[in-house]
Design a protein around this motif. Structure first.
Motif, short mmCIF file in Angstrom:
data_model
loop_
_atom_site.label_atom_id
_atom_site.label_comp_id
_atom_site.label_asym_id
_atom_site.label_seq_id
_atom_site.Cartn_x
_atom_site.Cartn_y
_atom_site.Cartn_z
N UNK A 172 0.84 -1.20 0.00
CA UNK A 172 0.00 0.00 0.00
C UNK A 172 0.86 1.24 0.00
N UNK A 173 1.90 1.21 0.86
CA UNK A 173 2.80 2.36 0.87
C UNK A 173 4.18 1.86 1.26
N UNK A 219 7.84 1.57 3.15
CA UNK A 219 8.19 1.57 4.57
C UNK A 219 8.46 3.00 5.06
N UNK A 256 5.31 4.66 5.82
CA UNK A 256 4.74 4.09 7.05
C UNK A 256 5.41 4.71 8.27
N UNK A 274 4.21 8.22 8.76
CA UNK A 274 2.84 8.23 9.29
C UNK A 274 2.83 7.87 10.77
N UNK A 275 3.62 6.85 11.12
CA UNK A 275 3.67 6.43 12.53
C UNK A 275 4.22 7.55 13.42
N UNK A 295 1.64 10.17 13.87
CA UNK A 295 0.56 9.69 14.75
C UNK A 295 0.98 9.78 16.22
N UNK A 296 2.21 9.35 16.49
CA UNK A 296 2.70 9.40 17.88
C UNK A 296 2.73 10.85 18.36
N UNK A 338 1.02 13.38 17.31
CA UNK A 338 -0.34 13.93 17.47
C UNK A 338 -0.97 13.44 18.77
N UNK A 366 10.14 1.77 21.47
CA UNK A 366 9.35 0.77 20.74
C UNK A 366 9.78 0.50 19.30
N UNK A 367 10.72 1.26 18.79
CA UNK A 367 11.12 1.02 17.40
C UNK A 367 12.43 0.25 17.33
N UNK A 368 12.46 -0.63 16.35
CA UNK A 368 13.66 -1.40 16.08
C UNK A 368 14.74 -0.47 15.46
N UNK A 371 16.51 -0.46 12.83
CA UNK A 371 16.46 -0.09 11.40
C UNK A 371 15.34 0.89 11.14
N UNK A 372 14.30 0.87 11.98
CA UNK A 372 13.23 1.85 11.82
C UNK A 372 13.72 3.24 12.27
N UNK A 373 14.47 3.24 13.36
CA UNK A 373 15.02 4.51 13.84
C UNK A 373 15.96 5.09 12.79
#
Lengths: 66, 957
Positions: free
Chosen positions: A1-2, A4, A7, A10-11, A14-15, A17, A36-38, A40-42
């Motif tokens: 859909x989109x 990474x 995503x 967006x995450x 959201x946090x 907000x 809470x983020x792994x 590679x996400x950071x």
């Protein structure tokens, strides 16, 4: 859909907000990502830059340790 | 040895504290005031003959068999309806009583077939027993034949109704009314002509309102209502107490066996979660354990376009270990991960996360709680300091107000729903609890026989936080807050900050009405009831958590509880109704990527050091990937190996296309399950699993209650006697990777859990076996466990009020997708249906249907039974429509039990801000008339079929 990257953006938004009523929303957002983020996400959100991020989310990302 | 049912004391236990001593047949007995003479006698193993009494229902006094003589009283009162009195002198056997009873029995038997030897209840029939007990030797009356020769009703797939054998004791009718609360059964006609009927005389059991909970079958003293299994096999000869593997209620059952054959599951009366009740799933839907589609041999393949190759366990583990090690060498530990199962035991779950952390070397471990109750963990930990519900189920008996939000317990948690309904109906002059339902649908709780919600807040999906804030607004601005409680137990500054926020005019029900679609007056009335109605308890389910603001909603619930002081005693609190049998346990066991068992963050060096010393490894201090993040990382190429135990992420997780893309991108997917589930279409290794009937271990239910699961039969996943329980499979895989584990029984795994987890410090199998169950925390501070939490103070110290601002979801309706889809469950099916679809439960629910409001249906020219295409921004599928006003205009609803519907093709990958719990409950959709399955559904079916091919042995050589 989109992708990474989208995503992650967006995450982060959201946090940010949802933590807008904390004393220091950017610090709270950064702390949430830290807890809470792994790694590679950071890395991914740091590499992304501020495009698409809300001001608070962008500040939070800048607070993450490099 | 002959079959021994659980002792029937004849009438329910009294809860009075006052004790009364009396004499029965010359023996003294002391019982609580309010106990019947019948029960008092049973306590000293004196069984007064009886037929219409059983301890699951109130006494009725109709059969006249349980007569006794009491010194100083005239006549022969019925012992079931006579309460004990101090110094009462009771005789249960006198010449007069014997004569009277014989006469009564003679009448019963004159209208009962005498085919005892070939009767299904032979050896387990109370009528037979009582005829023997009263010494009936002949019947002088001609056969009355009022009930004889009637046609049997075989319509229910699990039990038969043979009206010829009925003695019209009405135990079944009363069980349906009092225990289950469905009121499906009735007594037709009067006197000798009385007959039991399910619904109208024209109905059979299947066509009636009957929900097949089994309470009537359990209550029946004869073969009138009897399990088909008993008809077929005969009576069991032994029983083993074990815990159901369906929902989070955690019912305990007597698995009644003959050899290794399970004859029937009978709810265990001493089970503290279910108190002797059951539902159609736990009691009857376990036939999947021997379904022909069960896979019993390990299988491997190099790539997912190949057919499966059956191999030995040794080869399967060697194949897997080689792949995992090669990928780890090339891509690093961060490319490896696993998913623990909320269906498996605590011990199995603990081992899977240990394998990932200590063996794979990453923290990429997650569990299906990610997609259901992860916001509960986050929200309650933040506000109260512990990630769990605050009460036991018994607590509901003391509630005066019950608020149910985003939960449909009569379908999803039916056994607890029956207890809730009991409290809602009231009893013996005690008024029933008030009921507030917050749900977009008119669920059965809103209105069903003898139950009607006082307030139904039929909100627009996605606006939970707005509704809860509006409720808080009313409580604070109308001066209904319990300030004394808040000052003592919560952080006062945080409260003031929060109170100021909720008091803003923008948070009034009048302003928010535009967003929530709930009339302001309804919100105000509900808030007043909740805040002033006495003990108020909140029960919630996935309608709270599975939203983009799931965690905020949980915290908003906690705020409401704190502002009204509804915490720390019976009758109040926050009660998350957990989805799967062991979702609480899976969370407790450290299945989340950011925390070790007992909810301790992986970055905490002291906790990590504890595990590192015990396991002899070093652990990564950074959190790992959550399930949706794993799938993203797989598509990006940085995640390659996934070990999935007992979960079907392809069917159960949102945005099926994305899940499929993630799985397809991985190099080694290991599925450990009972069946070739949808996820297995993308797997390289299939490790056959064991059912809950084939293993030892523990499950933890929604009350934090840890209960034993006991093995009643040998696992079938291996040649004779070599089948493996799931923990053994994980251990063998770990050992193939060189970990050198040597657990010989799950109790040793629990000992390790207890050693490493403060809230489980006092837990061991021996104690669980002795005490039946324990509710964590069990440690020095709470040596006997904790039925109610936060009694004298919150676990975190001061309760924390968190401002929860309503942030609308990004998933918005518009011209292309004007309707909101929300999803849920139905009573007879369970989640992805892997088990229930392989039982006769499908007779109640053979396919997913789309509920649509008459106005929306008419706009599109649709009627019930029509095929409709359901499309969202993520995908489309088709299913049949059911036109009903249970849903509001603008809202459509379906279940997700069937893979050929794949409701999750349309759900999106939007998720909770704090936990990534998917937003299953809100998807913008459009529906239109359709000819049948979509192209995608047809392609999917073809692909699934191809991927399930198994090479036959000859071809493999």
């Amino acid at each position: 859909m989109s992708s990474t990257q989208d995503t992650l953006v967006r995450m982060a938004n959201q946090i940010a907000a949802n933590l807008a009523h904390e004393d220091d929303p950017a610090a709270a957002t950064a702390e949430h990502i830290r807890l809470f983020w792994d790694p590679r996400m950071k890395t991914g959100i740091k590499a992304h830059g501020s495009e698409g991020l809300s001001p608070v989310a962008a500040e939070a990302v800048s607070l993450l340790d490099s | 040895m002959t079959y021994q049912p659980q002792t029937d004391f004849g009438t329910p236990a009294s809860k009075a504290e006052e004790q009364v001593t009396l004499h029965i047949d010359g023996r003294a007995v002391t019982v609580p005031a309010g106990t019947s003479v019948m029960r008092a006698a049973a306590e000293i193993n004196t069984s007064i003959p009886k037929l219409c009494a059983t301890d699951s229902v109130e006494s009725f006094g109709s059969c006249r068999l349980c007569l006794v003589e009491i010194a100083g009283r005239r006549g022969t009162p019925a012992s079931c309806t006579t309460p004990v009195e101090a110094d009462m002198v009771v005789h249960t056997q006198t010449p007069q009583l014997a004569k009277l009873r014989k006469g009564v029995m003679e009448l019963y038997i004159s209208d009962h077939p005498l085919d005892c030897l070939t009767c299904a209840a032979n050896g387990d029939c109370e009528l037979q027993d009582q005829a023997g007990a009263v010494g009936l030797r002949d019947v002088r009356y001609p056969s009355a034949a009022t009930h004889l020769g009637q046609e049997k009703d075989h319509s229910n797939p699990y039990f038969d109704f043979d009206p010829s054998k009925c003695i019209v004791c009405s135990r079944c009718v009363r069980a349906c009314d009092e225990v289950q609360g469905t009121l499906a059964l009735t007594v037709e006609s009067r006197g000798f002509d009385s007959k039991i009927s399910a619904g109208l005389a024209s109905d059979n059991f299947m066509g009636s309102e009957c929900v097949s909970c089994g309470a009537c079958v359990q209550a029946c003293p004869t073969a009138t209502l009897v399990e088909k299994q008993v008809v077929e096999i005969g009576t069991p000869d032994r029983s083993v107490i074990t815990t159901c593997a369906y929902c989070g209620v955690g019912c305990t059952f007597r698995a009644e066996m003959r050899g290794e054959q399970l004859v029937r599951m009978v709810p265990w009366k001493d089970g503290k979660a279910n108190r002797g009740h059951s539902c159609v799933k736990g009691r009857f839907a376990w036939g999947y354990a021997h379904h022909a589609e069960r896979i019993t041999t390990p299988m491997v393949r190099e790539s997912i376009d190949q057919p499966w190759r059956e191999v030995s366990w040794e080869e399967a583990f060697a194949f897997t270990a080689q792949k995992v090690q090669a990928i780890k060498a090339e891509h690093g530990a961060s490319a490896l991960g696993g998913i623990t199962s909320s269906r498996c035991t605590n011990e199995e779950t603990f081992l899977v996360q240990k394998l990932v952390r200590a063996g794979f070397g990453s923290n990429n471990v997650d569990t299906c709680a990610r997609v259901c109750h992860s916001p509960t963990g986050y929200g309650l930990k933040t506000t109260f300091g512990t990630s769990a519900g605050t009460q036991d189920f018994d607590s509901v008996e003391d509630s005066d107000v019950i608020l149910v939000i985003g939960a449909n317990p009569t379908d999803a948690h039916p056994v607890f729903a029956s207890r809730m309904k009991k409290r809602l109906r009231g009893k013996d002059g005690r008024e029933g609890a008030k009921l507030i339902v917050v749900d977009p649908r008119r669920t059965d709780l809103v209105r069903s026989p003898n139950i009607e919600a006082d307030h139904h807040l039929a909100l627009k999906p996605g606006t939970n936080v707005a509704v809860l804030t509006a409720l808080a607004h009313v409580i604070v601005t109308e001066g209904l807050a319990d300030e004394a409680f808040i000052r003592e137990r919560c952080d006062w500054d945080e409260y003031q900050h929060w109170a100021e926020f909720v008091s803003l005019p923008t948070n009034s029900p009048e302003t928010l009405q535009a967003v929530t679609q709930v009339p302001a007056e309804t919100v105000r009335a509900a808030a007043r009831t909740y805040a002033t109605g006495g003990n108020a308890a909140i029960y919630y389910g996935l309608g709270v958590t599975e939203h983009s603001q799931g965690s905020s909603t949980v915290m908003a619930i906690a705020n409401l509880v704190m502002v009204t002081g509804n915490i720390g005693r019976r009758g109040v609190g926050v009660n998350p109704l957990r989805g799967q049998n062991n979702v609480q346990g899976a969370c407790d066991m450290g299945s989340f990527p950011h925390e070790l068992s007992g909810y301790r963050h992986i970055s905490d060096a002291d906790t990590r050091a504890l595990f590192e010393a015990d396991w002899g490894v070093s652990l990564d201090s950074e959190p790992g990937l959550r399930i949706p993040n794993m799938l993203d990382a797989a598509v990006d190429g940085s995640f390659k190996v996934l070990y999935v135990q007992g979960e079907d992420i392809l069917q159960s997780d949102p945005n099926t296309h994305h899940v499929a893309a993630g799985l397809a991108a991985m190099d080694c997917v290991i599925v450990h399950d009972l069946f070739l589930n949808e996820t297995a279409n993308y797997a390289h290794v299939f490790l056959p699993g064991s059912t809950f009937l084939e293993k030892d271990g523990t499950f933890t239910n929604a009350e934090r209650r840890i209960q034993l699961v006991r093995k009643v039969m040998t696992p079938v996943n291996g040649p004779d006697g070599q089948g493996m329980e799931d923990w053994q499979v994980t251990q063998a895989l770990a050992n193939a990777l060189g970990l050198g584990w040597d657990y010989s029984h799950p109790s040793e795994i629990m000992d390790e859990i207890a050693r490493l987890t403060p809230s489980f410090a006092g837990v061991n199998f021996e104690r669980l076996d002795k005490e039946g169950s324990l509710q964590w925390p069990i440690n020095d501070a709470a040596p006997d466990g904790s039925p109610i939490m936060h009694v004298d103070g919150f676990v975190r110290g001061k309760g924390k009020f968190v401002v929860t601002d309503y942030v609308p979801t990004d998933e918005k309706t518009g011209p292309r997708f004007p309707l909101l889809l929300t999803t849920g469950r139905i009573l007879s099916q369970y989640n992805v249906g892997a088990q229930t679809r392989r039982t006769a439960n499908s007779e109640w629910h053979g396919e997913d249907v789309l509920e649509i409001h008459p106005v929306d249906a008419e706009d599109r020219g649709l009627k019930s039974g029509d095929w409709v295409k359901l499309a969202s921004r993520a995908g489309e599928t088709s299913l049949r429509a059911l036109v009903t006003d249970r849903v509001a205009p603008g809202v459509v609803y379906t279940t997700f039990h069937h893979p050929d519907t794949q409701a999750n093709v349309v759900t999106t990958d939007y998720s909770d801000w704090a936990t990534n719990c998917p937003e299953y409950k809100v998807t913008a959709v459009q529906i239109s008339a359709s000819n049948g399955p979509t192209d995608w559904q047809q392609e999917y079916e073809a692909q699934a079929e191809a991927s399930r091919r198994i090479l036959n042995v000859e071809a493999a050589e």
